[in-house]
Design an enzyme around this catalytic site. Structure first.
Site, PDB file in Angstrom:
ATOM      1  CB  CYS A 133      -2.359   3.515  -4.426  1.00 11.69           C
ATOM      2  SG  CYS A 133      -3.662   2.274  -4.248  1.00 11.69           S
TER       3      CYS A 133
ATOM      4  CG  HIS B 285      -1.957  -1.056   1.216  1.00  5.38           C
ATOM      5  ND1 HIS B 285      -3.023  -1.035   0.355  1.00  5.38           N
ATOM      6  CD2 HIS B 285      -2.090  -2.195   1.960  1.00  5.38           C
ATOM      7  CE1 HIS B 285      -3.785  -2.104   0.562  1.00  5.38           C
ATOM      8  NE2 HIS B 285      -3.232  -2.830   1.530  1.00  5.38           N
TER       9      HIS B 285
END
Length: 389
Positions: free
Chosen positions: A190, A148
């Site tokens: 991301c 992440h």
């Protein structure tokens, strides 16, 4: 006078250093594969990393040149319906967590500090060689990271973050310490492209799964396992490599152009301004596969080698024996040639010294040796001149 000599020394050293970098031969490949996420719902991140691990091993990089970092052990999680197994597809055809998986850093060992130590080689004495990146100036390194992330950071185990300037500083140290010839950084997270913003070291190529402000999405859910098992960027990367073998010449350009934004639901970004070779001329196996062992020679093989092989092949065939007189003539000619060589060497000590020095120069295989020798001579000249002045 002293300033002039120092300036000449610095100029020669910088020229020799740049010359040495361009002539360094690609000798070996390494892979550093990092999963930064814990917890069961991040199952896909471990599957991503193990999938790349399986791919580079299949294409020829051995385990001793792979550093595998897994932040959690999904295979032994109590929620896993398939104990000791990890899959990246709902068909469950390939168990990624088989008998031949060698994990170097596991669980709480996967930290930002340990990751940076692996890259820079700044380990404590107790760290074994199997946990070290023992690359050199001839190494191509694949650095794959998944987890992440956000704008210029990547989370490690929901406890700390790797910032873009941390990564850039580690890569800079690697370059200064000659720990790689070329480096490919691949990130599936991301806003992955923002992690490359601070990179400045030459020889670095970077690709990320998404641009700033974009998310990276999972590919599909496994109803038996109950969570997503692979991310889209990694899934289509694997789809590209499953069509290849160790001898294929597919280029990095074909890999990068294979990413379709409609399939990824994000925009894959690659940064090439620090990387000199054209992507269409660089095989993917330069980073994802093995390096075939080659022998570099100064000149092509001479014709006599084929004659020798032919003579060996025809050794069993009958042939006429040479006469005693012809043997004596050949022996006398060889002796005469040896005598001529000896007398020529004994003519002048200066000639002999030049010949010996030339032989040593020819035998130098590494340009760094010559550079170090020239620097030592220059330092000696500076010391002598300073004492005289």
């Amino acid at each position: 006078m002293k300033i002039l000599i120092l300036a000449v020394m610095l100029l020669c050293y910088s020229f020799a250093s740049s010359y040495g970098d361009t002539t360094t031969i690609h000798t070996n490949n390494w892979a550093v594969l990092v999963c930064t996420s814990r917890f069961w719902f991040n199952y896909r991140h471990m599957a991503n990393t193990l999938s790349l691990y399986r791919t580079v091993k299949r294409l020829g990089i051995p385990d001793e040149r792979i550093i595998l970092m897994l932040a959690d052990d999904m295979a032994c999680n109590a929620r896993n319906e398939y104990p000791a197994q990890v899959f990246n597809n709902e068909n469950h055809q390939i168990n990624l967590y088989g008998d031949n998986v060698e994990v170097d850093y596991r669980g709480y060992e996967v930290t930002v500090e340990n990751f940076l130590r692996v890259l820079t080689g700044r380990h404590e004495n107790a760290v074994p060689r199997s946990k070290r990146l023992l690359s050199d100036e001839g190494s191509h390194i694949l650095l794959y990271m998944t987890g992440h992330g956000g704008d210029e950071f990547l989370k490690f185990q929901d406890a700390e973050e790797l910032q873009s300037h941390d990564l850039a500083d580690a890569v800079k140290q690697m370059k200064e310490k000659r720990r790689f010839k070329e480096l490919l950084i691949m990130v599936d997270t991301c806003q992955a492209a923002t992690l490359f913003n601070q990179l400045q070291s030459p020889g670095v190529l970077a690709i990320g799964s998404s641009l700033k402000g974009e998310n990276s999405y999972s590919h599909h859910l496994d109803s038996d396992i109950g969570v997503s098992v692979v991310d889209r960027f990694t899934y289509y990367t694997l789809a590209f490599f499953e069509r290849l073998n160790i001898y294929d010449n597919a280029s990095l350009y074909s890999l990068f152009k294979s990413y379709d934004p409609r399939q990824l639901m994000s925009t894959a970004y690659y940064r090439t301004d620090l990387y000199q070779p054209h992507l269409s001329e660089v095989p993917v196996t330069n980073f994802f596969g093995s390096v075939m062992e080659t022998i570099h020679t100064d000149s092509p093989y001479k014709a006599f080698s084929s004659r020798i092989s032919n003579s060996k092949m025809n050794s069993d065939m009958p042939r006429n024996e040479p006469s005693a007189s012809s043997l004596r003539e050949d022996l006398q000619n060889a002796n005469n040639q040896n005598d001529e060589l000896k007398t020529e060497k004994q003519k002048c000590p200066y000639t002999q010294m030049r010949a010996d020095f030339h032989e040593k120069l020819v035998k130098l295989e590494n340009v760094d040796t010559m550079v170090n020798l020239s620097i030592a001579v220059m330092v000696l000249v500076v010391i002598v001149s300073s004492t005289l002045l």
